[in-house]
Design a protein around this motif. Structure first.
Motif, mmCIF file in Angstrom:
data_model
loop_
_atom_site.group_PDB
_atom_site.id
_atom_site.type_symbol
_atom_site.label_atom_id
_atom_site.label_comp_id
_atom_site.label_asym_id
_atom_site.label_seq_id
_atom_site.Cartn_x
_atom_site.Cartn_y
_atom_site.Cartn_z
ATOM 1 N N ASN A 1 81.539 -75.376 71.382
ATOM 2 C CA ASN A 1 81.016 -74.487 70.767
ATOM 3 C C ASN A 1 82.047 -73.384 70.667
ATOM 4 O O ASN A 1 81.639 -72.280 69.780
ATOM 5 C CB ASN A 1 80.403 -74.201 72.235
ATOM 6 N N GLU B 1 82.265 -71.130 67.479
ATOM 7 C CA GLU B 1 83.114 -70.219 66.815
ATOM 8 C C GLU B 1 83.881 -69.219 66.786
ATOM 9 O O GLU B 1 83.539 -68.283 65.504
ATOM 10 C CB GLU B 1 81.491 -69.721 68.375
ATOM 11 N N TRP C 1 74.565 -67.923 66.782
ATOM 12 C CA TRP C 1 75.368 -68.279 67.523
ATOM 13 C C TRP C 1 75.548 -69.040 68.601
ATOM 14 O O TRP C 1 74.764 -69.761 69.543
ATOM 15 C CB TRP C 1 76.611 -69.001 66.553
ATOM 16 N N ALA D 1 77.831 -68.561 70.867
ATOM 17 C CA ALA D 1 78.854 -69.527 72.185
ATOM 18 C C ALA D 1 78.745 -69.154 73.511
ATOM 19 O O ALA D 1 78.002 -69.885 74.766
ATOM 20 C CB ALA D 1 79.523 -69.209 71.816
ATOM 21 N N ARG E 1 75.413 -70.085 74.830
ATOM 22 C CA ARG E 1 74.973 -71.708 74.947
ATOM 23 C C ARG E 1 75.656 -71.979 76.670
ATOM 24 O O ARG E 1 75.375 -73.141 76.618
ATOM 25 C CB ARG E 1 75.024 -72.784 73.998
ATOM 26 N N ASN E 2 76.684 -71.576 76.767
ATOM 27 C CA ASN E 2 77.943 -72.689 77.178
ATOM 28 C C ASN E 2 76.888 -72.164 79.385
ATOM 29 O O ASN E 2 76.950 -72.482 79.920
ATOM 30 C CB ASN E 2 79.179 -71.693 77.066
#
Length: 181
Positions: free
Chosen positions: A105, A109, A126, A128, A131-132
């Motif tokens: 990720n 990015e 995005w 990242a 998301r992480n």
């Protein structure tokens, strides 16, 4: 330096003293560092990905997108900052496949973010770090449940990377062969 018998005896007596063994740094070792709390990691993700909102829309962006505007080093610095959550996940013992997905990720990015303007727009969508953080929480609540999804994501990323390199090379070879004398 060699100690006399009396000096060696004093040193042994000193080491046997209860206060020395109780408070000696040499015997207890360094204090372990506490892990970052979920609240701290959520704050880091919010700071990097969701700090600001474009007025009149639901579009949010953070320092990650702003730092990316600095020519040359902006995306590298943002990528290093993004690894804070990945490092925290590693310290917590997250599964290797989830760590690899988190790293992918951040690398995705950072790599796409290096493209002027389009990369900065990609940063906004995005996210990242967010998301992480969600991957970290998912792994904490349900360890190992979604590893198939992680493998599929990594397979798609690998296929896209090979295609991004292979297709231009194939076109170049085709052009060189068709125009050779």
């Amino acid at each position: 330096m060699r100690l006399s018998n009396r000096g060696a005896a004093m040193l042994r007596a000193y080491k046997r003293h209860p206060c020395v063994s109780l408070y000696s740094v040499r015997r207890t070792g360094p204090m372990p560092r506490p892990l970052a709390s979920n609240e701290h990691l959520d704050t880091i993700a919010a700071l990097l990905d969701d700090m600001f909102r474009i007025p009149g829309t639901q579009i949010r962006f953070g320092l990650d997108a702003l730092i990316g505007w600095i020519p040359g080093i902006g995306d590298a610095v943002a990528g290093i900052a993004s690894f804070l959550i990945v490092f925290a996940a590693w310290r917590r013992g997250v599964q290797a496949i989830t760590l690899v997905r988190m790293i992918a990720n951040v690398l995705l990015e950072t790599a796409v973010g290096a493209i002027p303007v389009a990369g900065d727009i990609f940063h906004v969508f995005w996210k990242a770090n967010r998301r992480n953080y969600k991957l970290l929480i998912r792994e904490r609540e349900q360890p190992g449940v979604n590893s198939r999804r992680d493998w599929m994501f990594l397979g798609i990323i690998l296929f896209a990377a090979v295609a991004a390199v292979g297709i231009p090379i194939g076109i170049l070879i085709w052009i060189l062969r068709s125009h050779s004398i």
